[in-house]
Design a protein around this motif. Structure first.
Motif, short mmCIF file in Angstrom:
data_model
loop_
_atom_site.label_atom_id
_atom_site.label_comp_id
_atom_site.label_asym_id
_atom_site.label_seq_id
_atom_site.Cartn_x
_atom_site.Cartn_y
_atom_site.Cartn_z
N THR A 1 24.64 54.92 54.96
CA THR A 1 23.71 55.73 54.07
C THR A 1 22.32 55.63 54.71
O THR A 1 21.82 55.21 55.76
N CYS B 1 24.90 65.66 46.23
CA CYS B 1 24.97 64.92 44.93
C CYS B 1 24.84 63.47 45.61
O CYS B 1 26.23 62.58 45.68
N PRO B 2 23.81 62.60 45.80
CA PRO B 2 23.83 61.28 46.29
C PRO B 2 24.44 60.54 45.52
O PRO B 2 24.47 60.45 44.04
N GLN B 3 25.09 59.50 45.84
CA GLN B 3 25.75 58.50 44.98
C GLN B 3 24.81 57.54 44.36
O GLN B 3 24.98 57.19 43.50
N ALA B 4 23.73 57.00 45.15
CA ALA B 4 22.64 56.25 44.72
C ALA B 4 21.33 57.05 44.84
O ALA B 4 21.06 58.03 45.64
N GLU B 5 20.43 56.91 43.97
CA GLU B 5 19.09 57.61 43.88
C GLU B 5 18.54 57.60 45.38
O GLU B 5 18.23 56.34 45.79
N ASP B 6 18.19 58.61 46.10
CA ASP B 6 17.51 58.64 47.48
C ASP B 6 18.44 58.16 48.50
O ASP B 6 17.67 57.53 49.44
N LEU B 7 19.59 57.86 48.44
CA LEU B 7 20.42 57.52 49.32
C LEU B 7 21.63 58.58 49.49
O LEU B 7 22.54 58.84 48.74
N ASP C 1 25.03 59.60 52.10
CA ASP C 1 26.00 59.04 53.10
C ASP C 1 26.29 60.24 53.99
O ASP C 1 25.40 61.28 53.97
N ASP D 1 26.87 63.69 52.94
CA ASP D 1 25.73 64.35 52.16
C ASP D 1 24.77 64.91 53.36
O ASP D 1 24.51 65.97 53.59
#
Length: 92
Positions: free
Chosen positions: A8, A35-41, A43, A46
């Motif tokens: 990430t 569309c990040p899986q976690a906020e501001d992270l 992969d 992405d």
């Protein structure tokens, strides 16, 4: 590779890697182009999509409306390709 094993990147790292500024990446997220899986992270998928968007904008000169359409069509192609691939794997 499982989701837990994916590398990430923080948005600021992606900005450095791609040469885009932070507000531009935030705009990509707000428009749901990525569309990040976690906020501001983000992969690796992405990151690749950000690079694709950058190329579409810079090389082809596509405006934001065209980018949305291009990404939507590409997503449909990938989805259909996966459906075909999985139907080929199904027992007959």
């Amino acid at each position: 590779m499982s989701a837990a094993e994916k590398k990430t990147y923080a948005v600021i790292e992606v900005a450095k890697i791609t040469g885009l500024d932070h507000p531009t990446l935030v705009m990509f997220i707000q428009r749901e182009w990525i569309c990040p899986q976690a906020e501001d992270l983000l992969d690796e998928e992405d990151l690749a999509r950000v690079q694709l968007i950058r190329e579409i904008r810079e090389i082809f000169g596509a405006n934001d409306e065209a980018i949305s359409l291009i990404l939507h069509l590409m997503d449909q192609i990938y989805h259909l390709r996966n459906q075909i691939r999985h139907s080929d794997d199904a027992p007959r």
